[in-house]
Design a protein around this motif. Structure first.
Motif, PDB file in Angstrom:
ATOM      1  N   MET A   1       0.841  -1.147  -0.058  1.00 42.86           N
ATOM      2  CA  MET A   1      -0.040  -0.013   0.027  1.00 42.86           C
ATOM      3  C   MET A   1       0.804   1.176   0.031  1.00 42.86           C
ATOM      4  SD  MET A   1      -2.930  -1.170   2.641  1.00 42.86           S
ATOM      5  CE  MET A   1      -3.732   0.492   2.721  1.00 42.86           C
ATOM      6  N   VAL A   2       1.990   1.106   0.600  1.00 39.29           N
ATOM      7  CA  VAL A   2       2.765   2.597   0.798  1.00 39.29           C
ATOM      8  C   VAL A   2       3.509   2.608  -0.590  1.00 39.29           C
ATOM      9  CG1 VAL A   2       4.925   3.449   1.869  1.00 39.29           C
ATOM     10  CG2 VAL A   2       3.233   2.158   3.355  1.00 39.29           C
ATOM     11  N   TRP A   3       3.986   1.794  -1.127  1.00 40.16           N
ATOM     12  CA  TRP A   3       4.415   1.777  -2.584  1.00 40.16           C
ATOM     13  C   TRP A   3       3.554   2.233  -3.548  1.00 40.16           C
ATOM     14  CZ3 TRP A   3       3.460  -0.440  -7.183  1.00 40.16           C
ATOM     15  CH2 TRP A   3       4.690  -0.371  -8.188  1.00 40.16           C
ATOM     16  N   GLY A   4       2.213   1.698  -3.391  1.00 36.48           N
ATOM     17  CA  GLY A   4       1.360   2.320  -4.344  1.00 36.48           C
ATOM     18  C   GLY A   4       1.047   3.730  -4.122  1.00 36.48           C
TER      19      GLY A   4
ATOM     20  N   THR B   1       2.005   6.564  -6.768  1.00 41.07           N
ATOM     21  CA  THR B   1       1.037   7.285  -7.396  1.00 41.07           C
ATOM     22  C   THR B   1       0.976   8.734  -7.337  1.00 41.07           C
ATOM     23  OG1 THR B   1      -0.569   5.189  -7.098  1.00 41.07           O
ATOM     24  CG2 THR B   1      -1.570   7.428  -7.470  1.00 41.07           C
ATOM     25  N   GLY B   2       1.500   9.157  -5.914  1.00 44.96           N
ATOM     26  CA  GLY B   2       2.014  10.596  -5.990  1.00 44.96           C
ATOM     27  C   GLY B   2       2.936  11.119  -6.733  1.00 44.96           C
ATOM     28  N   ILE B   3       4.301  10.364  -6.849  1.00 46.86           N
ATOM     29  CA  ILE B   3       5.097  10.899  -7.765  1.00 46.86           C
ATOM     30  C   ILE B   3       4.659  10.943  -9.261  1.00 46.86           C
ATOM     31  CG2 ILE B   3       7.267  10.082  -8.895  1.00 46.86           C
ATOM     32  CD1 ILE B   3       8.198   8.883  -6.055  1.00 46.86           C
ATOM     33  N   GLY B   4       3.864  10.085  -9.562  1.00 46.44           N
ATOM     34  CA  GLY B   4       3.283  10.095 -10.839  1.00 46.44           C
ATOM     35  C   GLY B   4       2.480  11.351 -11.113  1.00 46.44           C
ATOM     36  N   TYR B   5       1.691  11.505 -10.203  1.00 44.69           N
ATOM     37  CA  TYR B   5       0.490  12.874 -10.280  1.00 44.69           C
ATOM     38  C   TYR B   5       1.468  13.968 -10.135  1.00 44.69           C
ATOM     39  CZ  TYR B   5      -2.993  16.055  -8.766  1.00 44.69           C
ATOM     40  OH  TYR B   5      -3.823  16.985  -8.888  1.00 44.69           O
TER      41      TYR B   5
END
Length: 61
Positions: A2-5, A9-13
């Motif tokens: 979950m932390v990895w996701g 996801t935040g970095i991609g955003y």
């Protein structure tokens, strides 16, 4: 997992918005795209006509 996701996801955003602004600077205008497309069609027509003329000429001989 979950932390990895969440992290990726935040970095991609964050990088997605920056990348979008970067692309907006370098995308050519519509006239340039139209000129390139028409040039490609003209080149393909010339090469196709030349090829047809060469093969027709060799068949007639």
């Amino acid at each position: 997992a979950m932390v990895w996701g969440v992290v990726f996801t935040g970095i991609g955003y964050l990088f997605g918005h920056g990348f979008e602004k970067l692309i907006e600077r370098y995308v050519p205008d519509r006239h340039a795209i139209l000129i390139v497309a028409l040039s490609g069609v003209a080149l393909a027509t010339l090469v196709g006509g030349w090829h047809w003329w060469r093969t027709r000429k060799s068949r007639d001989a």
